[in-house]
Enzyme design. Structure first.
Site, mmCIF file in Angstrom:
data_model
loop_
_atom_site.group_PDB
_atom_site.id
_atom_site.type_symbol
_atom_site.label_atom_id
_atom_site.label_comp_id
_atom_site.label_asym_id
_atom_site.label_seq_id
_atom_site.Cartn_x
_atom_site.Cartn_y
_atom_site.Cartn_z
ATOM 1 N N HIS A 71 0.792 -1.233 0.000
ATOM 2 C CA HIS A 71 0.000 0.000 0.000
ATOM 3 C C HIS A 71 0.824 1.283 0.000
ATOM 4 O O HIS A 71 0.240 2.368 -0.005
ATOM 5 C CB HIS A 71 -0.994 -0.003 1.179
ATOM 6 C CG HIS A 71 -0.359 0.048 2.541
ATOM 7 N ND1 HIS A 71 -1.022 0.521 3.648
ATOM 8 C CD2 HIS A 71 0.874 -0.316 2.984
ATOM 9 C CE1 HIS A 71 -0.252 0.447 4.704
ATOM 10 N NE2 HIS A 71 0.901 -0.058 4.330
ATOM 11 N N HIS A 72 2.146 1.179 0.007
ATOM 12 C CA HIS A 72 2.967 2.392 -0.108
ATOM 13 C C HIS A 72 3.372 2.682 -1.549
ATOM 14 O O HIS A 72 3.995 3.713 -1.815
ATOM 15 C CB HIS A 72 4.227 2.271 0.751
ATOM 16 C CG HIS A 72 3.952 2.143 2.218
ATOM 17 N ND1 HIS A 72 3.132 3.021 2.888
ATOM 18 C CD2 HIS A 72 4.362 1.225 3.134
ATOM 19 C CE1 HIS A 72 3.059 2.655 4.159
ATOM 20 N NE2 HIS A 72 3.788 1.569 4.336
ATOM 21 N N CYS A 73 3.050 1.786 -2.464
ATOM 22 C CA CYS A 73 3.424 1.999 -3.857
ATOM 23 C C CYS A 73 2.260 2.632 -4.604
ATOM 24 O O CYS A 73 1.123 2.145 -4.539
ATOM 25 C CB CYS A 73 3.805 0.681 -4.526
ATOM 26 S SG CYS A 73 4.418 0.896 -6.206
#
Length: 366
Positions: free
Chosen positions: A162-164
């Site tokens: 979810h950080h990409c």
């Protein structure tokens, strides 16, 4: 005509091996041994347990819930699959980075994985040992999206990067699997026109928040430690006008509903806040699918999460999310995301077993 319908009408959708039909005897649980990362011991320089996915499956097999034939083998996402969200420019960054025009190195991947020695390894090694596992987990999330619609639920034993975002990786996340799964559904499944992301990893899900900043079809509920990585203020802002009501407060932002937690938040407070916010969110909108990012870095003692949730608290949290999905008759896709202690694989397996015992997940074809 929307861009989505235009692409369907003109048959411009690429051929993919990720949307498959499975046997009635199979669980909509997606996994591949290729998920696990091991290369020269460098994976030990990051607190993430890069073999936890295999351990989860081992525990589920040990309890006789699944076997090799009953789960779905994940397929690696190919470049055409990734291009549904990512640009060629971003994907090329992961392939080649030249130092003084002499050698391909891996500085971008080193930054994403937070393992600096990776920068000095030839990129072909990184492609095989790091990025291929990430691409396979990404393929697993896309596959599980379709299976969730087909069966009412699905679990990718990996994923949750979810950080990409479409143009930038980070925080051990190289591909935007959550964004990809949702965009695949929007493009290929007529019954899916809205989605809700329930992100309960300890960290803010800034990647999907950036990707869906201007997309009102996607509603994001995010509960995270306010003091830790990534602290992405921009991802909390929404371009354009308008906002979404959370109780009596108008909340403008890519995050439609959020709770920013303090250090060492414990079970009772955490579960009360999650269940209350989830109830409000689902009263305001009934999406066609829920994508549940079930990070276990909320566990007490996690050096990166900074919260104090017990193993039983995690199991109760997952149960509450699946109960809400079942109550509202919404298909749900679960991904496992972050968790930086060796005990997290056992906890995830125990949580899945609990969902099965409560008949929140089963093998029946709807």
């Amino acid at each position: 005509m929307s861009e989505q319908n235009s692409r369907k009408k003109d048959n411009l959708l690429h051929n993919t091996k990720l949307y498959i039909d499975i046997l009635s005897t199979q669980w909509p649980i997606v996994y591949s041994p290729d998920y696990n990362i091991s290369f020269l011991g460098l994976e030990k320089l990051h607190p993430f347990d890069s073999g936890k996915w295999g351990k989860i499956v081992y525990f589920l097999k040990e309890e006789k819930m699944i076997n090799d034939e009953s789960i779905v083998k994940a397929q690696e996402a190919q470049e055409d699959d990734l291009l549904v969200v990512h640009s060629k420019r971003y994907l090329n960054k992961l392939k080649n980075h030249f130092l003084e025009g002499l050698q391909e190195w891996s500085f971008i991947v080193a930054t994403i994985t937070e393992i600096l020695p990776v920068a000095f390894l030839p990129n072909f090694i990184i492609q095989r040992k790091v990025l291929r596992p990430f691409r396979t987990q990404t393929g697993g999330t896309i596959m599980a999206g379709k299976l969730a619609i087909d069966r009412g639920w699905a679990i990718n034993v990996g994923g949750g990067f979810h950080h990409c975002s479409s143009e930038q990786g980070g925080g051990f996340c190289a591909y935007a699997d959550i964004t990809l799964a949702i965009k695949f559904l929007f493009e290929r499944v007529e019954a899916v026109s809205t989605a809700m992301i329930i992100d309960l990893d300890a960290h803010q899900g800034n990647g999907h928040e950036r990707d869906f900043m201007d997309d009102n079809r996607v509603y994001i509920m995010d509960v995270f430690n306010r003091y830790i990585y990534p602290g992405d203020g921009f991802a909390k802002l929404r371009a354009g006008t308008g906002g979404y009501m959370t109780g009596s407060n108008l909340l403008a932002g890519a995050i439609k509903w959020k709770i920013e937690l303090d250090w060492d938040t414990e079970d009772s407070e955490y579960l009360q806040k999650v269940e209350t916010l989830m109830s409000k969110a689902l009263q305001e909108v009934t999406p066609d699918i829920i994508v549940y990012n079930a990070g276990t870095d909320i566990l007490d003692g996690d050096q990166l999460g900074g919260l104090a949730i017990s193993p039983q608290g995690i199991i109760k949290r997952d149960q509450a999310v699946f109960e809400a999905a079942q109550k509202h008759k919404i298909p749900i896709l679960m991904v496992t995301s972050g968790g930086y202690q060796r005990s997290t694989a056992r906890i995830i397996a125990d949580s899945i077993l609990n969902l099965h015992r409560l008949q929140l997940i089963d093998q029946r074809v709807l």
